[in-house]
Design a protein around this motif. Structure first.
Motif, PDB file in Angstrom:
ATOM      1  N   ARG A  66       0.836  -1.200  -0.114  1.00 56.89           N
ATOM      2  CA  ARG A  66      -0.141   0.028   0.109  1.00 56.89           C
ATOM      3  C   ARG A  66       0.972   1.140   0.115  1.00 56.89           C
ATOM      4  O   ARG A  66       0.746   2.202  -0.955  1.00 56.89           O
ATOM      5  CB  ARG A  66      -1.011   0.244   1.252  1.00 56.89           C
ATOM      6  N   ASP A  69       2.809   2.415  -3.240  1.00 55.82           N
ATOM      7  CA  ASP A  69       1.822   3.158  -4.237  1.00 55.82           C
ATOM      8  C   ASP A  69       2.088   4.502  -3.739  1.00 55.82           C
ATOM      9  O   ASP A  69       2.030   5.638  -4.723  1.00 55.82           O
ATOM     10  CB  ASP A  69       0.364   3.052  -4.198  1.00 55.82           C
ATOM     11  N   SER A 192      -5.307 -11.666   3.043  1.00 56.76           N
ATOM     12  CA  SER A 192      -4.292 -10.583   3.096  1.00 56.76           C
ATOM     13  C   SER A 192      -3.072 -10.465   2.972  1.00 56.76           C
ATOM     14  O   SER A 192      -2.274  -9.927   2.437  1.00 56.76           O
ATOM     15  CB  SER A 192      -4.821  -9.440   4.260  1.00 56.76           C
ATOM     16  N   ARG A 224     -14.988  -5.473  -1.673  1.00 57.34           N
ATOM     17  CA  ARG A 224     -14.460  -4.415  -2.625  1.00 57.34           C
ATOM     18  C   ARG A 224     -12.948  -3.966  -2.389  1.00 57.34           C
ATOM     19  O   ARG A 224     -12.364  -3.976  -3.606  1.00 57.34           O
ATOM     20  CB  ARG A 224     -15.253  -3.161  -2.299  1.00 57.34           C
ATOM     21  N   VAL A 225     -12.517  -3.657  -1.160  1.00 62.10           N
ATOM     22  CA  VAL A 225     -11.227  -3.432  -1.042  1.00 62.10           C
ATOM     23  C   VAL A 225     -10.340  -4.692  -1.580  1.00 62.10           C
ATOM     24  O   VAL A 225      -9.301  -4.571  -2.271  1.00 62.10           O
ATOM     25  CB  VAL A 225     -10.864  -3.102   0.312  1.00 62.10           C
ATOM     26  N   GLN A 227     -11.148  -6.950  -3.653  1.00 62.33           N
ATOM     27  CA  GLN A 227     -10.926  -7.017  -5.223  1.00 62.33           C
ATOM     28  C   GLN A 227     -10.112  -6.022  -5.789  1.00 62.33           C
ATOM     29  O   GLN A 227      -9.326  -6.243  -6.794  1.00 62.33           O
ATOM     30  CB  GLN A 227     -12.240  -7.280  -5.481  1.00 62.33           C
ATOM     31  N   GLY A 228     -10.156  -4.756  -5.150  1.00 62.66           N
ATOM     32  CA  GLY A 228      -9.601  -3.929  -5.533  1.00 62.66           C
ATOM     33  C   GLY A 228      -7.933  -3.944  -5.519  1.00 62.66           C
ATOM     34  O   GLY A 228      -7.035  -3.355  -6.141  1.00 62.66           O
ATOM     35  N   HIS A 229      -7.368  -4.883  -4.430  1.00 63.52           N
ATOM     36  CA  HIS A 229      -6.272  -5.265  -4.376  1.00 63.52           C
ATOM     37  C   HIS A 229      -5.643  -6.410  -5.291  1.00 63.52           C
ATOM     38  O   HIS A 229      -4.587  -6.997  -5.355  1.00 63.52           O
ATOM     39  CB  HIS A 229      -5.978  -5.386  -3.072  1.00 63.52           C
ATOM     40  N   GLY A 230      -6.731  -6.896  -6.103  1.00 67.53           N
ATOM     41  CA  GLY A 230      -6.513  -7.880  -7.070  1.00 67.53           C
ATOM     42  C   GLY A 230      -6.819  -9.235  -6.374  1.00 67.53           C
ATOM     43  O   GLY A 230      -6.373 -10.193  -7.466  1.00 67.53           O
ATOM     44  N   ARG A 232      -9.274 -12.423  -5.924  1.00 66.01           N
ATOM     45  CA  ARG A 232     -10.350 -12.942  -6.706  1.00 66.01           C
ATOM     46  C   ARG A 232     -11.248 -13.819  -5.717  1.00 66.01           C
ATOM     47  O   ARG A 232     -10.808 -14.240  -4.761  1.00 66.01           O
ATOM     48  CB  ARG A 232     -10.026 -14.240  -7.742  1.00 66.01           C
ATOM     49  N   GLU A 380     -12.057   8.156   3.039  1.00 66.69           N
ATOM     50  CA  GLU A 380     -11.403   8.929   2.508  1.00 66.69           C
ATOM     51  C   GLU A 380     -11.938  10.412   2.254  1.00 66.69           C
ATOM     52  O   GLU A 380     -10.962  11.233   1.926  1.00 66.69           O
ATOM     53  CB  GLU A 380     -12.047   8.639   0.817  1.00 66.69           C
ATOM     54  N   ASP A 392      -9.162   3.539   2.696  1.00 66.12           N
ATOM     55  CA  ASP A 392     -10.095   2.349   2.119  1.00 66.12           C
ATOM     56  C   ASP A 392     -11.051   2.223   3.732  1.00 66.12           C
ATOM     57  O   ASP A 392     -10.387   2.074   4.504  1.00 66.12           O
ATOM     58  CB  ASP A 392      -9.388   0.796   2.122  1.00 66.12           C
TER      59      ASP A 392
END
Ligand SMILES: Cc1cc2nc3c(=O)[nH]c(=O)nc-3n(C[C@H](O)[C@H](O)[C@H](O)COP(=O)(O)OP(=O)(O)OC[C@H]3O[C@@H](n4cnc5c(N)ncnc54)[C@H](O)[C@@H]3O)c2cc1C
Length: 466
Positions: A66, A69, A192, A224-225, A227-230, A232, A380, A392
């Motif tokens: 995280r 980025d 995670s 959602r978080v 999935q946002g991190h990739g 599945r 946010e 997030d």
């Protein structure tokens, strides 16, 4: 052999046993705690809570997950080096935790007896020690033998790449592809960790959503978080077969799909450790799922024998186990110090990001026939979260429409397991969301999000007519 006499003999030196023993010893009781492991601390210190949280912390730090980025740079260590550092750090923290328990026992003059315990009649506990046998007798006996991973039938745990929630700690390399079966707290935590380590992670959950006991909005936000991190996520899916096809680890799913992975974790819950400890002989009743049956004072069906922690079933948390142990000791010796376990205990899930919850979910409150409203604020919009790059998630408050009394708090986001205690304190005080409106919070803090969730709640009340 004449039994050695103690006021309290505890079987199991995990959180339930340690805290029960310390509570009784603090009030002057002569206590022995037996554990089959060399070290006290139970699975919590060496196999579950402490090592997983250390692995999580180490994985986030070593990979710069995280934050990389934010700054355009992470730590550039190879997977072997990361694994080596994680292992070393975990071993160090496990040792610190075990030492802390050992010192606590010493401080309370509690005798730690290493060996395998088995109940006999009249509160006799026979201990097969490395040097022979010791026979102990307690005025009171507390069973705190904990739990072990449940193994669903048909899963080949003998395969070195198929793991349960304890054997996963022995993993020798970071898998490129990783399947987690089960979207409960343990599944979410490990998924995670491996996501942070760069694995391609697939989570399979039999129900329609992960963390099924959490507020629906919170599980959806966490999904959602993820999935946002990739990650599945496969919900409403079950694993019907696991095995090797042409050497590759293969998991067959309901509906005909197949997953191929380097390693898989089955996070399928825990089963109480009740076999071989002489429950029948001592007259201790278990339920149809093998859990020791206790009343509200943690008394079993056998005179003078109590039980606490994972061995009595849900919630299966160290936090609950400790409190149950303390309450059991107080009842057993008539100590009027702690009579009940907190009915508003919080729950923390140490996924990335964390989840914290206390009190009623919105759905549960509505099902109970309460007239409720909710308020929420996303991280946010929070200054501290923006500074930290941890935007997030959200804080959600559930409260009564009439009196604005707080009924539940649900958080997904960084430090949620800490932040939840603010909501818990207000719930305990029987407070309303006005508390958050009137309080001044340090700025910038994540805690300030409570205030904006309360404002949102007020706005919804006025929009929907209070
Ligand atoms: C992956 C994972 C992560 C977790 N993370 C958290 C967390 O972050 N926070 C949280 O609150 N909870 C967490 N938990 C749950 C927590 O680990 C358990 O709830 C807790 O360990 C239960 O404590 P206990 O004292 O009942 O049993 P245990 O910690 O299991 O201890 C029982 C002890 O009894 C001993 N024993 C058993 N039978 C005998 C016998 N016949 N003779 C002698 N000794 C015996 C065992 O050797 C063991 O040391 C986690 C669980 C898992 C699986």
């Amino acid at each position: 052999m004449t039994p050695e006499r103690f006021d309290l003999v505890v079987v199991g030196a995990g959180p339930a046993g340690e805290k029960a023993g310390a509570q009784a010893a603090y009030f002057g009781k002569h206590v022995a705690i037996v554990d089959r492991r060399d070290d006290p601390g139970g699975s919590a210190a060496s196999k579950t809570g402490v090592p997983t949280k250390t692995l999580r912390e180490a994985a986030l730090y070593l990979t710069g997950f995280r934050r990389r980025d934010l700054y355009g740079a992470g730590m550039d260590l190879g997977p072997e080096t990361v694994l080596e550092h994680m292992r070393a750090r975990t071993a160090e923290v496990v040792k610190l935790s075990v030492d802390a328990v050992r010192r606590n026992l010493e401080r309370h003059d509690i005798e730690f007896v290493q060996g395998d315990a088995r109940l006999g009649p009249s509160r006799i506990v026979r201990v097969a020690t490395p040097g022979g046998e010791r026979v102990l007798r307690g005025e009171v006996v507390l069973l705190a033998t904990g739990s072990r991973p449940f193994h669903p039938p048909g899963v080949p745990f003998e395969d070195p790449d198929v793991h349960d929630s304890e054997s996963i700690l022995e993993l020798e390399r970071i898998p490129s592809t990783f399947v987690v079966v089960g979207g409960g707290p343990v599944g979410c935590e490990y998924a995670s960790i491996f996501l942070a380590l760069g694995a391609e992670v697939t989570m399979v959950e039999r129900g329609p959503r992960i963390l099924p006991f959490a507020d629906a909005e919170i599980s959806e936000a966490l999904a959602r978080v993820f999935q946002g991190h990739g990650m599945r996520l496969l919900t409403d899916a079950t694993v019907t077969s696991t095995g090797r096809v042409d050497g590759a680890l293969t998991l067959g799913l309901s509906g005909g799909r197949t997953l191929v992975a380097d390693a898989a974790l089955f996070a399928s819950g825990r089963a109480g450790t009740t076999e071989g400890i002489g429950l029948e002989e001592a007259g201790v009743r278990t339920d149809e799922r093998g859990r020791i049956v206790v009343d509200e004072t943690y008394r079993t069906s056998a005179e003078g024998i109590y039980a606490a922690g994972d061995v009595i079933g849900p919630p299966g948390l160290a936090s609950a186990a400790m409190e149950q142990g303390r309450v059991a000791a107080c009842h057993a010796f008539g100590i009027s110090f702690k009579e009940t376990v907190d009915p508003l205990a919080p729950l923390g899930v140490y996924s990335v990001p964390e989840v914290g919850m206390v009190g009623m979910t919105e759905d549960a409150a509505r099902e109970a026939g309460l007239d409720v409203e909710s308020g929420r604020a996303p991280f946010e919009t929070n200054a501290r979260a923006r500074i930290a790059g941890a935007t997030d998630g959200l804080v959600k408050l559930v409260f009564g429409r009439e009196d604005r009394r707080l009924l539940g708090v649900h958080i997904v986001g960084d430090d949620a397991a800490e932040l939840i205690h603010i909501g818990q304190a207000v719930l305990h005080a029987g407070g309303s969301i006005d508390y958050f409106i009137h309080s001044t919070f340090n700025v910038p803090t994540l805690s300030e999000t409570y205030k904006y969730a309360a404002y949102d709640g007020l706005q919804r009340l006025s929009r929907h007519g209070s």
